[in-house]
Design a protein around this motif. Structure first.
Motif, PDB file in Angstrom:
ATOM      1  N   MET A 167     -27.819 -22.627  81.765  1.00 46.17           N
ATOM      2  CA  MET A 167     -27.859 -22.854  80.339  1.00 46.17           C
ATOM      3  C   MET A 167     -28.824 -24.008  80.065  1.00 46.17           C
ATOM      4  O   MET A 167     -28.770 -25.047  80.703  1.00 46.17           O
ATOM      5  CB  MET A 167     -26.452 -23.192  79.838  1.00 46.17           C
ATOM      6  N   LYS A 168     -29.681 -23.789  79.117  1.00 45.61           N
ATOM      7  CA  LYS A 168     -30.685 -24.783  78.786  1.00 45.61           C
ATOM      8  C   LYS A 168     -30.042 -25.943  78.021  1.00 45.61           C
ATOM      9  O   LYS A 168     -28.969 -25.817  77.434  1.00 45.61           O
ATOM     10  CB  LYS A 168     -31.785 -24.159  77.935  1.00 45.61           C
ATOM     11  N   SER A 186     -31.020 -27.281  75.252  1.00 43.96           N
ATOM     12  CA  SER A 186     -30.945 -27.023  73.808  1.00 43.96           C
ATOM     13  C   SER A 186     -29.710 -26.201  73.454  1.00 43.96           C
ATOM     14  O   SER A 186     -29.087 -26.426  72.415  1.00 43.96           O
ATOM     15  CB  SER A 186     -32.216 -26.331  73.316  1.00 43.96           C
ATOM     16  N   GLN A 187     -29.319 -25.275  74.326  1.00 43.94           N
ATOM     17  CA  GLN A 187     -28.109 -24.489  74.081  1.00 43.94           C
ATOM     18  C   GLN A 187     -26.864 -25.360  74.213  1.00 43.94           C
ATOM     19  O   GLN A 187     -25.931 -25.267  73.406  1.00 43.94           O
ATOM     20  CB  GLN A 187     -28.032 -23.310  75.049  1.00 43.94           C
ATOM     21  N   ARG A 188     -26.839 -26.218  75.219  1.00 46.82           N
ATOM     22  CA  ARG A 188     -25.692 -27.128  75.391  1.00 46.82           C
ATOM     23  C   ARG A 188     -25.578 -28.082  74.208  1.00 46.82           C
ATOM     24  O   ARG A 188     -24.480 -28.373  73.731  1.00 46.82           O
ATOM     25  CB  ARG A 188     -25.819 -27.914  76.698  1.00 46.82           C
ATOM     26  N   TYR A 243     -24.106 -26.155  71.245  1.00 45.63           N
ATOM     27  CA  TYR A 243     -22.655 -25.977  71.386  1.00 45.63           C
ATOM     28  C   TYR A 243     -21.905 -27.294  71.139  1.00 45.63           C
ATOM     29  O   TYR A 243     -20.856 -27.315  70.499  1.00 45.63           O
ATOM     30  CB  TYR A 243     -22.307 -25.440  72.781  1.00 45.63           C
ATOM     31  N   TYR A 244     -22.454 -28.389  71.647  1.00 46.99           N
ATOM     32  CA  TYR A 244     -21.834 -29.698  71.443  1.00 46.99           C
ATOM     33  C   TYR A 244     -21.794 -30.044  69.956  1.00 46.99           C
ATOM     34  O   TYR A 244     -20.763 -30.472  69.432  1.00 46.99           O
ATOM     35  CB  TYR A 244     -22.596 -30.776  72.222  1.00 46.99           C
TER      36      TYR A 244
END
Length: 125
Positions: free
Chosen positions: A1-2, A4-6, A9-10
């Motif tokens: 997971m990149k 930017s995706q994390r 989600y955060y």
């Protein structure tokens, strides 16, 4: 997971959490008075407030106003060494505060079960 995706989600979880906290604690009229000084001042402000004849005569003088009394009941310091004394079927509290003109005053308030009475107002030395 990149990354930017994390991060997305955060931030999504953080926003949902903030909305949940705002929803739970939003409409409540709560206050947190942990220290004795804040609890007593809050108790005095929450009751109907009356003035004795002596206090009324001092308030007619030009050096003090009811706004000064309200500020003292909001931001003043209680002298607990001379306070919490049984007095006229209530408890006497000595509160030190300042006027709008930055003059130090001492206010004595009797705390009854259902009302608070301003007993006297004096200038501090």
């Amino acid at each position: 997971m990149k990354f930017s995706q994390r991060l997305a989600y955060y931030l999504l979880g953080l926003m949902i959490g903030c909305f949940f906290v705002a929803f739970v604690f939003g409409g409540k009229d709560t206050s947190c008075n942990y220290f004795p000084n804040a609890r007593v001042l809050s108790n005095l402000r929450s009751k109907p407030f009356h003035y004795s004849e002596e206090a009324s005569s001092v308030l007619k003088e030009n050096w003090i106003d009811t706004l000064d009394i309200k500020n003292t009941l909001q931001y003043g310091d209680i002298d607990f060494d001379n306070s919490n004394i049984a007095y006229k079927k209530g408890k006497l509290y000595v509160i030190e505060g300042k006027t709008v003109k930055n003059q130090e005053i001492i206010v004595k308030v009797i705390n009854y079960e259902n009302k608070a009475v301003l007993e006297s107002i004096t200038k501090a030395n």
